[in-house]
Design an enzyme around this catalytic site. Sequence first.
Site, short mmCIF file in Angstrom:
data_model
loop_
_atom_site.label_atom_id
_atom_site.label_comp_id
_atom_site.label_asym_id
_atom_site.label_seq_id
_atom_site.Cartn_x
_atom_site.Cartn_y
_atom_site.Cartn_z
N ASN A 72 41.05 76.64 -9.97
CA ASN A 72 41.55 75.28 -10.22
C ASN A 72 40.47 74.21 -10.30
OD1 ASN A 72 44.42 75.98 -10.26
ND2 ASN A 72 44.12 76.44 -8.10
N TYR A 125 40.62 64.86 -4.93
CA TYR A 125 39.38 65.47 -5.40
C TYR A 125 38.48 64.53 -6.21
CZ TYR A 125 41.75 69.68 -3.83
OH TYR A 125 42.39 70.61 -3.05
N ASN A 148 32.15 77.03 -3.81
CA ASN A 148 33.40 76.40 -3.41
C ASN A 148 34.50 77.40 -3.79
OD1 ASN A 148 35.74 75.01 -3.04
ND2 ASN A 148 35.06 73.13 -4.06
N ALA A 201 41.09 77.64 -2.96
CA ALA A 201 42.08 78.16 -2.01
C ALA A 201 41.75 79.57 -1.51
CB ALA A 201 43.47 78.15 -2.65
N HIS A 240 40.89 80.26 2.18
CA HIS A 240 41.83 80.33 3.28
C HIS A 240 42.45 81.71 3.49
CE1 HIS A 240 41.16 76.10 2.94
NE2 HIS A 240 41.75 76.05 1.75
N ASP A 256 34.41 89.75 2.14
CA ASP A 256 33.67 91.01 2.17
C ASP A 256 32.57 91.04 1.11
OD1 ASP A 256 35.17 91.91 4.27
OD2 ASP A 256 36.34 93.36 3.13
N SER A 313 36.99 68.09 -0.55
CA SER A 313 37.84 67.39 0.42
C SER A 313 37.51 67.87 1.83
CB SER A 313 39.32 67.66 0.10
OG SER A 313 39.60 69.03 0.28
N ARG A 368 43.30 68.25 6.48
CA ARG A 368 44.39 68.38 5.51
C ARG A 368 45.50 69.26 6.10
NH1 ARG A 368 42.38 69.69 -0.29
NH2 ARG A 368 44.56 69.10 -0.69
N ARG A 426 44.90 74.84 5.34
CA ARG A 426 43.55 74.65 4.80
C ARG A 426 42.49 74.58 5.90
NH1 ARG A 426 44.39 73.27 -0.65
NH2 ARG A 426 46.36 72.18 -0.90
C1 DQA Z 1 38.84 72.77 -1.96
C2 DQA Z 1 39.85 72.76 -0.80
C3 DQA Z 1 40.82 73.91 -0.92
O1 DQA Z 1 41.75 73.88 0.14
C4 DQA Z 1 41.58 73.81 -2.23
O2 DQA Z 1 42.44 74.91 -2.38
C5 DQA Z 1 40.69 73.67 -3.41
C6 DQA Z 1 39.54 72.78 -3.31
C7 DQA Z 1 37.92 71.52 -1.92
O3 DQA Z 1 36.90 71.55 -2.63
O4 DQA Z 1 38.21 70.55 -1.24
O5 DQA Z 1 40.95 74.19 -4.47
O6 DQA Z 1 38.02 73.92 -1.84
#
Ligand code: DQA
Length: 151
Positions: free
Chosen positions: A11, A23, A74, A77, A80, A87, A102, A107, A111
Amino acid sequence: MLRILVIHGPNLNLLGEREPDVYGTLTLADLNGQIARLAEKLAVSVEFFQSNHEGAIIDHLHENRKTADGVVINPGALTHYSYALRDAIAGVELPTVEVHLSDIDRREPFRRHSVTKEVCLAQMSGKGVHSYLQGLEFLVTYLSQLHIDFS
Ligand code: DQA
């Protein structure tokens, strides 16, 4: 020259239009541009990769495990819940810094837990693009110390 992989997970291709209140309004291209400028100052090479697919990110780590020096990631999600990514990070043994735009600790409860953090050198969170920039600086400082020749 140190070769750093900068990996963006699911995403993050939609940055700029995706939940801008959370974001920000920078696009992924803007973000990569700022990282590239810092990399130039630090005299390191950065290679960008974004995927919405867990397996593609894992394959990318595997493919570069012998040639890269470190990773800024990064995981989106995947942070989590992806034990497979955890691994992979542990398995390739590349020094890795986890970054988040973020502040994941402030949050939703789901998260607040990162399954990847434990296998990373550090986690930078909640500073927008500066999480990536600080992550890159941290990694380069760490790698430079490793490469000091005491002979
Ligand atoms: C994220 C935080 C994650 O929880 C979220 O699913 C993202 C972006 C962040 O950059 O703040 O896609 O990694």
